[in-house]
Write a protein that holds these residues in place. Sequence first.
Motif: not given
Length: 181
Positions: A94-110, A166-173
């Motif tokens: 589920e974490s990998a699936l979340r990694g695919f789908l999280v980019t569909l959200l706005p960056p701050r929410e993601a 690391e993914t969260a940090k990238d999305l925060e940036n």
Amino acid sequence: MSLRIALLGTLAHHGPATGYELAKKFDTSINLAWQAKHGQIYPELARMVKSGAVTVENAGDGRGRKVYTVTDAGRREITEWVNGDDLYRGVRNESALRGFLVTLLPPREAAAVMRAEEARHAAKLAEVEHLKEEVEARTAPDDPFGRYALELGLRNATMMRDWAAETAKDLENKAEKEDRR
């Protein structure tokens, strides 16, 4: 098949046990690698008796408890499974699936989603670290049963926690860049 092998392995290592004892041993060891509810264990034990992989005897304590013992046929099943060619099977993650789908959200929410993911994996890491301490406290230092799987669990939880961070940090940036626009 994996539940069967996990149960056979637990019996082979720990020796004869009742279904309840086996379920408890399972909860504090193999459950890290293969989860099963107690309601799944008892039907599998019945199938294993029917196939000859284990024997069952009355515990003789007047409570009707059954004691299961792995047979030579059961030990052969373990050996065949461990040596089998198809050891890696498809994994649902589920974490990998979340990694695919999280980019569909706005960056701050993601980013917030991934921070929550990081917290889940940090909690899992703490759980595995605690389990390792428990295992080390109750087993002999030269007893390898489960130790390699524990090490894998520690490494996996650490890697997943770090990936989520690391993914969260990238999305925060990305969110900060969007804010500056």
